[in-house]
Design a protein around this motif. Structure first.
Motif, PDB file in Angstrom:
ATOM      1  N   LEU A  97      13.498  26.637 -13.544  1.00 20.46           N
ATOM      2  CA  LEU A  97      12.308  25.799 -13.432  1.00 20.46           C
ATOM      3  C   LEU A  97      12.496  24.886 -12.235  1.00 20.46           C
ATOM      4  O   LEU A  97      13.609  24.446 -11.948  1.00 20.46           O
ATOM      5  CB  LEU A  97      12.105  24.963 -14.693  1.00 20.46           C
ATOM      6  N   ARG A  98      11.386  24.577 -11.561  1.00 21.72           N
ATOM      7  CA  ARG A  98      11.453  23.663 -10.424  1.00 21.72           C
ATOM      8  C   ARG A  98      10.226  22.769 -10.378  1.00 21.72           C
ATOM      9  O   ARG A  98       9.142  23.161 -10.794  1.00 21.72           O
ATOM     10  CB  ARG A  98      11.536  24.429  -9.096  1.00 21.72           C
ATOM     11  N   VAL A  99      10.439  21.580  -9.832  1.00 24.46           N
ATOM     12  CA  VAL A  99       9.335  20.687  -9.486  1.00 24.46           C
ATOM     13  C   VAL A  99       9.461  20.356  -8.012  1.00 24.46           C
ATOM     14  O   VAL A  99      10.548  20.014  -7.528  1.00 24.46           O
ATOM     15  CB  VAL A  99       9.360  19.402 -10.338  1.00 24.46           C
ATOM     16  N   TRP A 100       8.353  20.480  -7.306  1.00 31.23           N
ATOM     17  CA  TRP A 100       8.288  20.111  -5.886  1.00 31.23           C
ATOM     18  C   TRP A 100       7.715  18.703  -5.843  1.00 31.23           C
ATOM     19  O   TRP A 100       6.502  18.495  -5.805  1.00 31.23           O
ATOM     20  CB  TRP A 100       7.430  21.116  -5.117  1.00 31.23           C
ATOM     21  N   GLN A 101       8.624  17.729  -5.884  1.00 35.67           N
ATOM     22  CA  GLN A 101       8.247  16.338  -6.064  1.00 35.67           C
ATOM     23  C   GLN A 101       7.853  15.707  -4.731  1.00 35.67           C
ATOM     24  O   GLN A 101       8.670  15.578  -3.827  1.00 35.67           O
ATOM     25  CB  GLN A 101       9.427  15.556  -6.659  1.00 35.67           C
ATOM     26  N   PRO A 102       6.582  15.309  -4.564  1.00 39.55           N
ATOM     27  CA  PRO A 102       6.181  14.721  -3.279  1.00 39.55           C
ATOM     28  C   PRO A 102       6.896  13.406  -3.015  1.00 39.55           C
ATOM     29  O   PRO A 102       7.027  12.559  -3.894  1.00 39.55           O
ATOM     30  CB  PRO A 102       4.671  14.513  -3.441  1.00 39.55           C
ATOM     31  N   ALA A 103       7.362  13.246  -1.789  1.00 41.50           N
ATOM     32  CA  ALA A 103       8.018  12.004  -1.364  1.00 41.50           C
ATOM     33  C   ALA A 103       7.464  11.576  -0.010  1.00 41.50           C
ATOM     34  O   ALA A 103       8.166  10.996   0.806  1.00 41.50           O
ATOM     35  CB  ALA A 103       9.530  12.195  -1.296  1.00 41.50           C
ATOM     36  N   GLY A 104       6.203  11.906   0.238  1.00 39.69           N
ATOM     37  CA  GLY A 104       5.549  11.671   1.517  1.00 39.69           C
ATOM     38  C   GLY A 104       4.839  12.937   1.942  1.00 39.69           C
ATOM     39  O   GLY A 104       5.050  14.008   1.362  1.00 39.69           O
ATOM     40  N   PRO A 105       3.977  12.874   2.940  1.00 34.16           N
ATOM     41  CA  PRO A 105       3.228  14.062   3.341  1.00 34.16           C
ATOM     42  C   PRO A 105       4.104  15.181   3.884  1.00 34.16           C
ATOM     43  O   PRO A 105       3.713  16.352   3.824  1.00 34.16           O
ATOM     44  CB  PRO A 105       2.260  13.543   4.413  1.00 34.16           C
ATOM     45  N   ASN A 106       5.296  14.859   4.402  1.00 39.72           N
ATOM     46  CA  ASN A 106       6.157  15.915   4.947  1.00 39.72           C
ATOM     47  C   ASN A 106       7.598  15.783   4.448  1.00 39.72           C
ATOM     48  O   ASN A 106       8.552  16.084   5.162  1.00 39.72           O
ATOM     49  CB  ASN A 106       6.121  15.913   6.481  1.00 39.72           C
ATOM     50  N   ARG A 107       7.732  15.392   3.181  1.00 41.57           N
ATOM     51  CA  ARG A 107       9.057  15.265   2.579  1.00 41.57           C
ATOM     52  C   ARG A 107       8.946  15.561   1.089  1.00 41.57           C
ATOM     53  O   ARG A 107       8.074  15.020   0.406  1.00 41.57           O
ATOM     54  CB  ARG A 107       9.606  13.854   2.797  1.00 41.57           C
ATOM     55  N   THR A 108       9.813  16.452   0.594  1.00 42.22           N
ATOM     56  CA  THR A 108       9.766  16.875  -0.800  1.00 42.22           C
ATOM     57  C   THR A 108      11.145  16.780  -1.422  1.00 42.22           C
ATOM     58  O   THR A 108      12.137  17.229  -0.829  1.00 42.22           O
ATOM     59  CB  THR A 108       9.267  18.335  -0.902  1.00 42.22           C
ATOM     60  N   GLN A 109      11.219  16.186  -2.610  1.00 42.55           N
ATOM     61  CA  GLN A 109      12.458  16.234  -3.375  1.00 42.55           C
ATOM     62  C   GLN A 109      12.342  17.386  -4.366  1.00 42.55           C
ATOM     63  O   GLN A 109      11.411  17.460  -5.151  1.00 42.55           O
ATOM     64  CB  GLN A 109      12.711  14.931  -4.128  1.00 42.55           C
ATOM     65  N   VAL A 110      13.303  18.302  -4.282  1.00 50.20           N
ATOM     66  CA  VAL A 110      13.321  19.467  -5.165  1.00 50.20           C
ATOM     67  C   VAL A 110      14.112  19.119  -6.425  1.00 50.20           C
ATOM     68  O   VAL A 110      15.223  18.597  -6.339  1.00 50.20           O
ATOM     69  CB  VAL A 110      13.970  20.678  -4.463  1.00 50.20           C
ATOM     70  N   TRP A 111      13.517  19.405  -7.579  1.00 54.38           N
ATOM     71  CA  TRP A 111      14.220  19.314  -8.862  1.00 54.38           C
ATOM     72  C   TRP A 111      14.357  20.732  -9.386  1.00 54.38           C
ATOM     73  O   TRP A 111      13.358  21.463  -9.464  1.00 54.38           O
ATOM     74  CB  TRP A 111      13.423  18.481  -9.865  1.00 54.38           C
ATOM     75  N   PRO A 136      -1.551  12.172   6.442  1.00 54.95           N
ATOM     76  CA  PRO A 136      -1.220  11.111   5.482  1.00 54.95           C
ATOM     77  C   PRO A 136      -2.403  10.681   4.630  1.00 54.95           C
ATOM     78  O   PRO A 136      -2.219  10.213   3.498  1.00 54.95           O
ATOM     79  CB  PRO A 136      -0.704   9.964   6.364  1.00 54.95           C
ATOM     80  N   ASP A 137      -3.628  10.821   5.144  1.00 54.76           N
ATOM     81  CA  ASP A 137      -4.794  10.452   4.347  1.00 54.76           C
ATOM     82  C   ASP A 137      -5.054  11.472   3.243  1.00 54.76           C
ATOM     83  O   ASP A 137      -5.477  11.115   2.142  1.00 54.76           O
ATOM     84  CB  ASP A 137      -6.023  10.322   5.249  1.00 54.76           C
ATOM     85  N   VAL A 138      -4.818  12.744   3.535  1.00 55.37           N
ATOM     86  CA  VAL A 138      -4.908  13.771   2.489  1.00 55.37           C
ATOM     87  C   VAL A 138      -3.878  13.486   1.402  1.00 55.37           C
ATOM     88  O   VAL A 138      -4.159  13.572   0.206  1.00 55.37           O
ATOM     89  CB  VAL A 138      -4.701  15.178   3.084  1.00 55.37           C
ATOM     90  N   TYR A 139      -2.680  13.120   1.824  1.00 55.89           N
ATOM     91  CA  TYR A 139      -1.611  12.833   0.869  1.00 55.89           C
ATOM     92  C   TYR A 139      -1.977  11.642  -0.028  1.00 55.89           C
ATOM     93  O   TYR A 139      -1.749  11.681  -1.249  1.00 55.89           O
ATOM     94  CB  TYR A 139      -0.315  12.558   1.627  1.00 55.89           C
ATOM     95  N   ALA A 140      -2.550  10.609   0.551  1.00 53.42           N
ATOM     96  CA  ALA A 140      -2.968   9.454  -0.246  1.00 53.42           C
ATOM     97  C   ALA A 140      -4.024   9.855  -1.273  1.00 53.42           C
ATOM     98  O   ALA A 140      -4.006   9.386  -2.418  1.00 53.42           O
ATOM     99  CB  ALA A 140      -3.507   8.355   0.667  1.00 53.42           C
ATOM    100  N   LEU A 141      -4.923  10.747  -0.870  1.00 52.50           N
ATOM    101  CA  LEU A 141      -5.944  11.233  -1.789  1.00 52.50           C
ATOM    102  C   LEU A 141      -5.317  12.056  -2.912  1.00 52.50           C
ATOM    103  O   LEU A 141      -5.748  11.984  -4.069  1.00 52.50           O
ATOM    104  CB  LEU A 141      -6.962  12.072  -1.012  1.00 52.50           C
ATOM    105  N   GLU A 142      -4.285  12.835  -2.594  1.00 54.87           N
ATOM    106  CA  GLU A 142      -3.574  13.614  -3.613  1.00 54.87           C
ATOM    107  C   GLU A 142      -2.918  12.703  -4.645  1.00 54.87           C
ATOM    108  O   GLU A 142      -2.984  12.967  -5.851  1.00 54.87           O
ATOM    109  CB  GLU A 142      -2.508  14.491  -2.956  1.00 54.87           C
ATOM    110  N   LEU A 143      -2.259  11.650  -4.176  1.00 56.65           N
ATOM    111  CA  LEU A 143      -1.603  10.748  -5.112  1.00 56.65           C
ATOM    112  C   LEU A 143      -2.601  10.136  -6.081  1.00 56.65           C
ATOM    113  O   LEU A 143      -2.308   9.960  -7.274  1.00 56.65           O
ATOM    114  CB  LEU A 143      -0.864   9.639  -4.355  1.00 56.65           C
ATOM    115  N   GLU A 144      -3.787   9.818  -5.586  1.00 52.98           N
ATOM    116  CA  GLU A 144      -4.797   9.179  -6.434  1.00 52.98           C
ATOM    117  C   GLU A 144      -5.484  10.168  -7.359  1.00 52.98           C
ATOM    118  O   GLU A 144      -5.541   9.953  -8.582  1.00 52.98           O
ATOM    119  CB  GLU A 144      -5.845   8.498  -5.547  1.00 52.98           C
ATOM    120  N   ARG A 145      -6.001  11.257  -6.807  1.00 56.82           N
ATOM    121  CA  ARG A 145      -6.910  12.115  -7.557  1.00 56.82           C
ATOM    122  C   ARG A 145      -6.234  13.346  -8.166  1.00 56.82           C
ATOM    123  O   ARG A 145      -6.844  13.998  -9.024  1.00 56.82           O
ATOM    124  CB  ARG A 145      -8.066  12.550  -6.660  1.00 56.82           C
TER     125      ARG A 145
END
Length: 441
Positions: free
Chosen positions: A321-335, A35-44
């Protein structure tokens, strides 16, 4: 660890710097679901790089809009009354309520359903008697309208693809895309394209990066995970994913180009003149040999031309086309978007839609295979968070193999003979690491 815990943040950066080693093909398992890696991804990462949001055909008229996501933030992608495409944070400046609660629509203004603050199609807070209910009573001293303008992202388009970033300066979209543009032209620039229907959305219990890097680099899994194609007689053998080229165009992007050896192009003859108007000689030659193409624009935008299959006696494929939309460190919404040439013959449009539904839609055969793998990988990563030592993954396929000479393939980037390689995956994680560490060290 709190994102404001500076000591913990430094320890995380040091761990990433020490263990993420693309040069040797070693990627630690913890980086997927920590989860800390994920928080860093959202920011940077998601807070600073270019992100794909949609196709221009989805907002054809002044006032048209769609609601999309950047990182975990809802945004409005709208065409103003001046026809300019803009991207706004989907949040009222008064109390942060969402302005657009629908997925798409047309409007001349956005009115907050909470307190009624109202904004024009350019994001401006509207004037007296329109901007805020009972404004003269509630705010006798007046309101600073400029300070209430909706928060706006930088927005640029390429071949009808809409991107945005929260970074106020930095690389342009074309600089971000770099050499991958040559390959994007084969899927969205070969003709006037349009989205069929609305994008599908579904949720997969996986980390967003697993499918993104799969499309950027991994043709190797097709012989095992998708072997049903051979057993059903849809391809000649399980090695159908090998013939072609593995391509690292730089910038963290990656793709594979599958080729056939027949004399004729698999694409409709009716569209050949339009292709010739839009593509250069090298792109036309590549399209004529194209059997499939998969790729990913860093960080999470996937493009795909699936393997041609026969339906009603005709070879057919589609553009996806697809987007792998992050919805948490272990949850993805596919578009997922299905595109087609606007002026294509009806048989190509009809059979292409059937092919999309059969193969790569939410119920498609390929997705059933892939999502099972990504879910299991994510569970392994969750468990690895508690291991006493690092669990390193092996990304060394093709390490040390030189790319082909430029004269042997017309497209740019490092091009490798055969699609079985992990060069693009190593580049993906090199760029990912540099974003998270900011200084790249």
């Amino acid at each position: 660890m709190s994102r404001y815990d500076l000591r913990g943040r430094q320890e995380l950066e040091d761990r990433i710097r020490k263990t993420v080693d693309p040069e040797q093909g070693r990627i630690p398992m913890f980086v997927y679901t920590d989860p800390d890696v994920y928080a860093l991804e959202l920011e940077r990462l998601f807070g600073r790089t270019w992100l794909f949001l949609g196709h221009i055909s989805e907002i054809p008229n002044p006032g048209s809009f769609v609601v999309r996501t950047m990182g975990e933030e809802s945004v409005i992608v709208g065409r103003g009354d001046d026809s300019v495409v803009r991207v706004f944070l989907n949040a009222c400046r008064h109390r942060g309520m969402r302005l657009a609660c629908e997925d798409f629509g047309e409007t001349t203004m956005w009115r907050c359903p909470y307190h009624g603050f109202t904004y024009g199609s350019k994001g401006d807070f509207l004037g007296t008697f329109m901007g805020a209910p009972f404004e003269k009573v509630a705010y006798p001293e007046g309101l600073d309208r400029d300070s209430l303008h909706l928060l706006e992202a930088r927005c640029e388009t390429y071949r009808g693809l809409i991107f945005a970033t929260w970074a106020k300066d930095g690389p342009s979209l074309e600089e971000h895309l770099g050499d991958v543009r040559w390959y994007l032209d084969l899927i969205v620039g070969r003709a006037e394209m349009e989205v069929v229907g609305v994008p599908e959305k579904w949720v997969v219990p996986t980390n967003w990066r697993l499918p993104a890097e799969n499309f950027a680099s991994d043709a190797y899994h097709t012989a095992t995970a998708h072997s049903f194609l051979s057993r059903l007689g849809m391809v000649k053998g399980v090695d159908f994913g090998r013939d072609g080229y593995h391509i690292d165009p730089g910038g963290g992007h990656g793709l594979g180009v599958g080729v056939h050896f027949d004399d004729e192009s698999y694409f409709p003859a009716e569209l050949r003149e339009e292709y010739e108007r839009n593509l250069d000689a090298g792109q036309l030659a590549t399209l004529a040999r194209l059997k499939n193409m998969h790729g990913n624009v860093f960080p999470n935008f996937t493009f795909l031309i699936p393997n041609f299959i026969e339906i009603e006696g005709r070879r057919v494929t589609g553009a996806m086309l697809r987007v792998w939309q992050p919805a948490g460190p272990n949850r993805t919404q596919v578009w997922a978007w299905h595109l087609v040439e606007r002026d294509a013959p009806e048989w190509w449009k009809k059979l292409g839609r059937r092919m999309y539904t059969q193969t790569f839609s939410s119920s498609g055969m390929f997705d059933q295979d892939d999502t099972e793998n990504w879910e299991a990988q994510t569970r392994t990563s969750d468990a690895a968070l508690y291991r006493p030592e690092e669990f390193d993954l092996h990304y060394a396929m093709g390490l040390g193999v030189p790319p082909l000479p430029e004269s042997e393939f017309p497209g740019p980037g490092d091009v490798y003979d055969g699609k079985f390689s992990e060069s693009a995956a190593r580049s993906y994680y090199r760029v990912w690491r540099d974003h998270l560490l900011e200084d790249g060290r």
